[in-house]
Scaffold this active site. Structure first.
Site, PDB file in Angstrom:
ATOM      1  N   CYS A 136       0.805  -1.218   0.000  1.00 61.07           N
ATOM      2  CA  CYS A 136       0.000   0.000   0.000  1.00 61.07           C
ATOM      3  C   CYS A 136       0.839   1.269   0.000  1.00 61.07           C
ATOM      4  CB  CYS A 136      -0.875   0.057   1.246  1.00 61.07           C
ATOM      5  SG  CYS A 136      -1.863  -1.397   1.497  1.00 61.07           S
ATOM      6  N   ASP A 154      19.525  -7.348 -12.171  1.00 62.01           N
ATOM      7  CA  ASP A 154      18.138  -7.368 -11.683  1.00 62.01           C
ATOM      8  C   ASP A 154      18.167  -7.176 -10.175  1.00 62.01           C
ATOM      9  OD1 ASP A 154      15.403  -7.505 -11.758  1.00 62.01           O
ATOM     10  OD2 ASP A 154      15.275  -9.571 -12.456  1.00 62.01           O
ATOM     11  N   ASP A 155      16.985  -6.877  -9.605  1.00 56.66           N
ATOM     12  CA  ASP A 155      16.953  -6.568  -8.172  1.00 56.66           C
ATOM     13  C   ASP A 155      16.921  -7.808  -7.297  1.00 56.66           C
ATOM     14  OD1 ASP A 155      13.932  -7.189  -7.907  1.00 56.66           O
ATOM     15  OD2 ASP A 155      14.037  -5.716  -9.498  1.00 56.66           O
ATOM     16  N   CYS A 175      15.487  -4.010   8.572  1.00 57.46           N
ATOM     17  CA  CYS A 175      14.951  -5.371   8.580  1.00 57.46           C
ATOM     18  C   CYS A 175      15.584  -6.111   7.415  1.00 57.46           C
ATOM     19  CB  CYS A 175      13.432  -5.388   8.421  1.00 57.46           C
ATOM     20  SG  CYS A 175      12.800  -7.085   8.331  1.00 57.46           S
TER      21      CYS A 175
HETATM   22  S1  SF4 Z   1      13.290  -6.847   4.689  1.00 57.99           S
HETATM   23 FE1  SF4 Z   1      11.854  -7.460   6.284  1.00 57.99          FE
HETATM   24  S2  SF4 Z   1      10.021  -6.268   5.889  1.00 57.99           S
HETATM   25 FE2  SF4 Z   1      11.272  -6.156   4.045  1.00 57.99          FE
HETATM   26  S3  SF4 Z   1      10.557  -7.788   2.710  1.00 57.99           S
HETATM   27 FE3  SF4 Z   1      12.257  -8.634   3.896  1.00 57.99          FE
HETATM   28  S4  SF4 Z   1      11.333  -9.555   5.722  1.00 57.99           S
HETATM   29 FE4  SF4 Z   1       9.784  -8.203   4.783  1.00 57.99          FE
END
Ligand code: SF4
Length: 507
Positions: free
Chosen positions: A18, A383-384, A479
């Site tokens: 989103c 590529d990503d 993360c």
């Molecule tokens: S970094 Fe964390 S929040 Fe982002 S896609 Fe990977 S697991 Fe999900």
């Protein structure tokens, strides 16, 4: 939606859910609906299934207009001309494919809540893994739900807390203490205030800006800063993890409170793939990060030491997110950057089509190699990410069929080995090619096995250390759970333990 990693089993790219956007103008005779349109359309990449806006109509009631479709289809001139008001919020949503309930407007945001005590509208980007627990406890208190979304859980939680206090900051602070999840959310109150809230770990981006003209002043809040740019605004700053920012022209823009955490967990995929390159997230330029990811990949790439290889080598991006990375790689490698894959911009959602055959046909429909550039070349494609591996394999085949001498794949994200429980649609571990192959072949051999499976002549991924250094934040600010398997949320770890226990019982 909670725990989306298992819902959409057919995707071949991680899918963001989103975008949120809000505007508050100090002139009650001015309507901000067109600014909401601009902010949402600039963030169409974050969600394409539905869109909607809530506006505080001149006179004091919230009006919400939403539907399935792209921003340009739903918020057309006729719809916008009926939506007058100086304060409002909007939302773009990605929904999981095949979700029957999605046919209902109740599942499209903003989520407008009204009862005898309180009225507000909510635009939510995120996932609350402990939503089932919260829902149960709210149902035990007599609350009745009409959807099965964590968005409604958040709305009902707010409404239930509001029975004990009228202070919005107090209500929102109490609510955020119960939510263990990743979210950026906007609340539009019937009093004409916008509250912008980011979870204490700051998984999702959220930033605030302003626009001053001779006649009026605006505050803007947006998932990505490109939304502020597009309306001609100035980025003020990011909403801090754990912060509640109150946007109102009755007071100066101010922070109501900050819940501090000893770490943050900004999603690394925002930089690798999700965000628009012209956005700046938590002070970091997305474009600059992608450029650096390409430079990192080229540094120490052994293939570049082969002079015979270099004679015919070209660097080709997989459009669009591979572009900045390929520019960085080509710059560092001192090789030509060639737009060798033509993208059809009018084909949407290649990577979320169900069924292998459909996906393969869709890749061809979307990408076509430019044979005159590719023929007789050693192609290095950038590529990503590789999720299932099927799309990458198809792209390699297309390039080979176009006459390439060799196809060498460089990936700007480290191997994705675990699903995301924080609001991004991923396949399960067994469907993630790197997750499955790591378990099958072990640390030393799995990358080469992936190379063989996708049919590349060579394959290299970004290392986790290089990713961290390109973003320029520390490990405990990001993360990276899908790369490491270390999840920063307590409720997710609890769920993973439960899943393990169930699966070992079955075995
Ligand atoms: S970094 Fe964390 S929040 Fe982002 S896609 Fe990977 S697991 Fe999900």
């Amino acid at each position: 939606m909670a725990l989306n990693c298992k819902k959409n089993l057919k995707i071949d790219k991680p899918i963001e859910h989103c975008a949120v956007f809000g505007v508050s103008c100090d002139d009650k005779t001015f309507t901000i609906s067109r600014l909401l349109y601009l902010g949402l359309i600039s963030q169409q990449h974050r969600g394409q299934e539905s869109t909607g806006i809530s506006i505080l109509k001149t006179g004091g009631s919230i009006v919400t207009y939403k539907n399935k479709g792209l921003v340009s289809q739903v918020l057309n001139d006729s719809a916008l001309s009926k939506l007058w008001g100086n304060v409002g919020i909007g939302h773009n949503r990605y929904a999981t494919t095949g979700a029957q309930e999605f046919n209902s407007l109740d599942y499209i945001q903003p989520y407008h809540f009204k009862n005898n005590e309180i009225e507000f509208s909510l635009a939510f980007n995120g996932t609350i893994p402990n939503y089932a627990e919260l829902k149960q406890s709210l149902e035990n208190k007599g609350r009745i739900f009409v959807t099965n979304t964590d968005t409604e859980v958040v709305a009902q939680l707010i409404a239930s807390i509001a029975l004990g206090t009228e202070s919005w900051p107090e209500i929102l602070k109490t609510a955020s203490e119960s939510l263990d999840g990743s979210y950026s959310l906007l609340i539009l109150t019937a009093e004409g205030d916008i509250y912008a809230i980011r979870d204490p770990l700051g998984f999702k981006p959220l930033c605030i800006g302003e626009l001053k003209t001779e006649e009026r002043n605006f505050y803007i809040v947006s998932s990505e800063s490109c939304g502020i740019d597009v309306v001609g605004g100035r980025l003020i700053r990011d909403v801090e993890p754990g912060e509640i920012v109150h946007l109102s022209h009755r007071k100066e823009l101010h922070s109501e409170m900050v819940v501090k955490s000893d770490r943050t967990a900004l999603c690394q995929f925002e930089f690798v793939y999700f965000a628009r390159p012209d956005s700046i997230i938590d002070g970091v330029s997305v474009a600059q990060t992608r450029l650096q990811l390409g430079i990192n990949l080229a540094r120490n790439d052994p293939i570049l030491k082969d002079f015979k290889f270099r004679e015919n080598a070209i660097v080709v991006p997989v459009p669009d997110s591979g572009r900045s990375v390929a520019v960085g790689y080509a710059q560092e490698a001192k090789l030509p950057y060639v737009e060798g894959l033509m993208k059809n911009r009018y084909v949407w959602r290649t990577f979320i089509m169900p069924g292998q055959k459909n996906r393969e046909a869709a890749v061809k429909e979307k990408l076509n190699p430019i044979k005159t550039f590719i023929n007789s070349k050693n192609v290095i494609i950038l590529d990503d990410s590789i999720v299932r591996g099927t799309t990458t394999k198809k792209i390699i085949n297309l390039i080979r069929d176009a006459g390439a001498i060799s196809v060498n794949v460089r990936i700007s994200c480290p191997p994705v080995i675990r699903p995301c429980y924080m609001g991004i649609d991923f396949p399960t571990t067994s469907e993630l090619i790197a997750g499955r192959f790591k378990e099958l072949y072990g640390n030393e051999a799995y990358i080469d096995e992936i190379r063989k499976k996708i049919g590349a002549d060579s394959l290299r991924y970004q290392t986790i250390d290089d990713l961290i250094s390109a973003i320029g934040k520390s490990k405990n600010q990001l993360c990276m759970a899908c790369l490491t398997g270390e999840y920063p949320l307590k409720s997710v770890n609890k769920i993973i333990e439960m899943e393990r226990a169930i699966s070992s019982d079955r075995n």
